[in-house]
Design an enzyme around this catalytic site. Structure first.
Site, PDB file in Angstrom:
ATOM      1  N   ASP A 176      -1.292 -21.435 -34.536  1.00  8.21           N
ATOM      2  CA  ASP A 176      -2.036 -19.572 -33.758  1.00  8.21           C
ATOM      3  C   ASP A 176      -1.460 -19.836 -31.810  1.00  8.21           C
ATOM      4  O   ASP A 176      -1.093 -20.690 -31.284  1.00  8.21           O
ATOM      5  CB  ASP A 176      -3.270 -19.774 -34.348  1.00  8.21           C
ATOM      6  CG  ASP A 176      -4.023 -18.730 -33.799  1.00  8.21           C
ATOM      7  OD1 ASP A 176      -3.084 -17.745 -32.956  1.00  8.21           O
ATOM      8  OD2 ASP A 176      -5.115 -18.781 -34.190  1.00  8.21           O
TER       9      ASP A 176
ATOM     10  N   GLY B 105       2.051 -10.838 -35.811  1.00 12.10           N
ATOM     11  CA  GLY B 105       3.205  -9.923 -35.965  1.00 12.10           C
ATOM     12  C   GLY B 105       4.598  -9.447 -35.018  1.00 12.10           C
ATOM     13  O   GLY B 105       4.774  -8.376 -34.853  1.00 12.10           O
ATOM     14  N   TRP B 106       3.157  -9.965 -34.090  1.00 11.81           N
ATOM     15  CA  TRP B 106       4.852 -10.013 -32.295  1.00 11.81           C
ATOM     16  C   TRP B 106       5.881  -9.994 -33.105  1.00 11.81           C
ATOM     17  O   TRP B 106       6.621 -10.550 -32.949  1.00 11.81           O
ATOM     18  CB  TRP B 106       4.147 -10.896 -31.276  1.00 11.81           C
ATOM     19  CG  TRP B 106       2.863 -10.183 -30.633  1.00 11.81           C
ATOM     20  CD1 TRP B 106       2.216  -9.550 -31.751  1.00 11.81           C
ATOM     21  CD2 TRP B 106       2.340 -10.546 -29.817  1.00 11.81           C
ATOM     22  NE1 TRP B 106       0.784  -9.088 -30.772  1.00 11.81           N
ATOM     23  CE2 TRP B 106       0.872 -10.327 -29.762  1.00 11.81           C
ATOM     24  CE3 TRP B 106       2.715 -11.893 -28.540  1.00 11.81           C
ATOM     25  CZ2 TRP B 106      -0.137 -10.623 -28.255  1.00 11.81           C
ATOM     26  CZ3 TRP B 106       1.181 -12.829 -28.304  1.00 11.81           C
ATOM     27  CH2 TRP B 106       0.184 -12.365 -28.144  1.00 11.81           C
ATOM     28  N   GLU B 107       6.963  -8.987 -31.741  1.00 13.11           N
ATOM     29  CA  GLU B 107       8.606  -8.316 -32.369  1.00 13.11           C
ATOM     30  C   GLU B 107       8.839  -8.599 -33.470  1.00 13.11           C
ATOM     31  O   GLU B 107       9.716  -9.313 -33.928  1.00 13.11           O
ATOM     32  CB  GLU B 107       9.261  -9.968 -31.476  1.00 13.11           C
ATOM     33  CG  GLU B 107       8.583 -10.078 -30.259  1.00 13.11           C
ATOM     34  CD  GLU B 107       8.821  -8.536 -28.645  1.00 13.11           C
ATOM     35  OE1 GLU B 107       9.356  -7.977 -29.409  1.00 13.11           O
ATOM     36  OE2 GLU B 107       7.934  -8.462 -28.306  1.00 13.11           O
TER      37      GLU B 107
ATOM     38  N   ASP C 163      -5.876  -9.925 -36.562  1.00 17.57           N
ATOM     39  CA  ASP C 163      -7.239 -10.353 -36.963  1.00 17.57           C
ATOM     40  C   ASP C 163      -7.817  -9.186 -38.156  1.00 17.57           C
ATOM     41  O   ASP C 163      -8.567  -8.691 -37.464  1.00 17.57           O
ATOM     42  CB  ASP C 163      -8.363 -10.691 -35.876  1.00 17.57           C
ATOM     43  CG  ASP C 163      -8.031 -12.238 -35.535  1.00 17.57           C
ATOM     44  OD1 ASP C 163      -6.966 -12.806 -35.395  1.00 17.57           O
ATOM     45  OD2 ASP C 163      -8.817 -13.200 -35.047  1.00 17.57           O
TER      46      ASP C 163
HETATM   47  C1  GLA Z   1      -7.169 -16.019 -33.826  1.00 15.41           C
HETATM   48  C2  GLA Z   1      -5.908 -15.896 -35.239  1.00 15.41           C
HETATM   49  C3  GLA Z   1      -7.406 -15.999 -36.080  1.00 15.41           C
HETATM   50  C4  GLA Z   1      -8.034 -17.763 -35.608  1.00 15.41           C
HETATM   51  C5  GLA Z   1      -8.583 -17.280 -34.583  1.00 15.41           C
HETATM   52  C6  GLA Z   1      -9.506 -19.093 -34.237  1.00 15.41           C
HETATM   53  O1  GLA Z   1      -7.784 -14.963 -33.635  1.00 15.41           O
HETATM   54  O2  GLA Z   1      -5.659 -15.206 -35.170  1.00 15.41           O
HETATM   55  O3  GLA Z   1      -7.468 -15.971 -36.961  1.00 15.41           O
HETATM   56  O4  GLA Z   1      -7.646 -18.263 -36.371  1.00 15.41           O
HETATM   57  O5  GLA Z   1      -8.249 -17.618 -34.108  1.00 15.41           O
HETATM   58  O6  GLA Z   1      -9.781 -18.759 -32.808  1.00 15.41           O
END
Ligand code: GLA
Length: 397
Positions: free
Chosen positions: A150, A199-201, A220
């Site tokens: 992430d 989804g960036w770029e 999210d």
């Molecule tokens: C981001 C992600 C989520 C989750 C949180 C955890 O927001 O997009 O899916 O993993 O971090 O901190």
């Protein structure tokens, strides 16, 4: 005798190239969209070893594992400190990650974990920056099978390196995700790499180049119809970027978390199946209602998601709040979903010609939520849709 010694030059090259797609499909860790559970949507930062074991137990006892949900994915907040050599260890909520992986594996399931290419994860825990190789080695040692990676605090590094240059930003993200992919490969255990950078770029255009198996295409999801429909229907046009081994990921399921009605959760499940999206349940599996189980375990709907041809479905047409989507399936049949995003009941006729059938051709139809065959459809399909509901059909000649 080996094939290579029998053949030489261009003949061998042609034979090998004929087999290449097959060999590639077999070597991918995600030939169909990954299915399982992820801790974030329900437990968020409170998740513990005990919750993960309970989720694993519930996947087995509910029948979800046997319906295909095999990944048990720990999201953010498991991370502890690094030791003197720089190896990561879990925090006190997860006393023994290897033992947890062994437990999950003993139940016929696979374990997923989470990190960030940045110094910190989104919840402020230890990220992998500068320790990619060591982290990959540790995950392999524990027996991890899936990594959600992430972007989080790497957003700042990205800004520093690329500024407003989009091509450069894409290049930098391609590189950080490839670095982790290569580290996982070198660690010697097949581990699904799931890209999460919102989804960036236009990540769907280059995500597969990193070696990753799926990439988040959006921000999210939240447990509301508004959030689900915004994300889900925004996926129109992305079908050509998905296929066996590489999937668009519109985020995890919210089914069973309480913020949507039954029809809304059925729409959510249907849309995700049409999108060949990963099906990662995000609810408390140990406390599921029968209704939630019925939605998550509709095997005819799961079969649409997991279809071997690996086509992502796409929008056929809309009429205001009415949406018609189709997904070609491996056996030549066509999954067709007719959604109403309207807040009142609506009558609707879908002309079969819009779906590629002749005006007088009888088309066989099965309703995948009612689990029954319908009378053959000729000319057009008439239905009354409740607010925020869907009809999902499997059509064949
Ligand atoms: C981001 C992600 C989520 C989750 C949180 C955890 O927001 O997009 O899916 O993993 O971090 O901190």
């Amino acid at each position: 005798m080996k094939l290579a010694t029998l053949m030489s030059g261009s003949g061998l090259a042609i034979i090998l190239s004929l087999f290449a797609p097959v060999m590639q499909a077999q070597s991918t860790p995600a030939p169909t969209p990954p299915m399982g559970w992820n801790s974030w949507n329900h437990f968020a930062e409170h998740v513990t070893d005990k919750d993960v074991r309970a989720a694993a137990d519930a996947l087995v006892s509910s029948g979800m594992r046997d319906a295909g949900y095999v990944y048990v994915n720990i999201d953010d907040t498991w991370e502890g400190q690094r030791d003197a050599q720089g190896y990561i260890h879990p925090n006190k909520k997860f006393p023994d990650m290897k033992a947890l992986a062994d437990y999950v594996h003993s139940r016929g399931l696979k374990l997923g974990i989470y990190s960030s290419p940045g110094a910190k994860t989104c919840a402020g825990y230890e990220g992998s920056l500068g320790h990619e190789k060591q982290d990959a080695e540790m995950y392999a040692k524990w027996g991890v099978d899936y990594l959600k990676y992430d972007l989080c605090s790497y957003t700042k590094n990205l800004k520093d390196q690329a500024g407003d240059d989009h091509a450069k930003a894409q290049q930098v993200m391609l590189q950080v995700y490839t670095t982790m992919h290569d580290a996982l490969q070198a660690a010697g255990r097949p581990i699904v790499l799931s890209l999460c950078q919102y989804g960036w770029e236009a990540v769907w255009r280059w995500g597969a180049e990193t070696g990753g198996s799926l990439w988040r295409t959006t921000g999210d999801i939240e447990d509301s119809y508004a959030s689900m429909e915004k994300i889900g229907f925004s996926q129109a046009g992305l079908a050509k970027f998905a296929g066996p081994g590489h999937w668009n990921d519109p985020d995890m399921l919210e089914v069973g978390n309480g913020g949507m009605s039954k029809d809304e959760y059925i729409s959510h499940m249907t849309l995700w199946a049409m999108l060949a999206a990963p099906l990662l349940a995000g609810n408390d599996l140990a406390k599921m209602s029968e209704e939630t189980k019925t939605i998550l375990m509709n095997r005819e709907v799961i079969a649409v998601d997991q279809d071997a041809a690996g086509h992502q479905g796409d929008r056929v047409y809309t009429e205001g709040p009415l949406e018609v989507w189709s997904k070609p399936l491996a056996d030549g049949s066509l999954a067709v979903a007719i959604f109403s995003r309207w807040r009142m009941p609506l009558d609707f006729d879908v002309p079969m010609s819009k779906l590629g059938y002749g005006a007088t051709e009888p088309v066989k139809a099965r309703d995948l939520w009612a689990h029954r065959d319908l009378d053959p459809i000729v000319g057009s399909f008439h239905t009354t849709l409740r607010p925020h509901s869907v009809v999902l059909l499997r059509l064949s000649r």
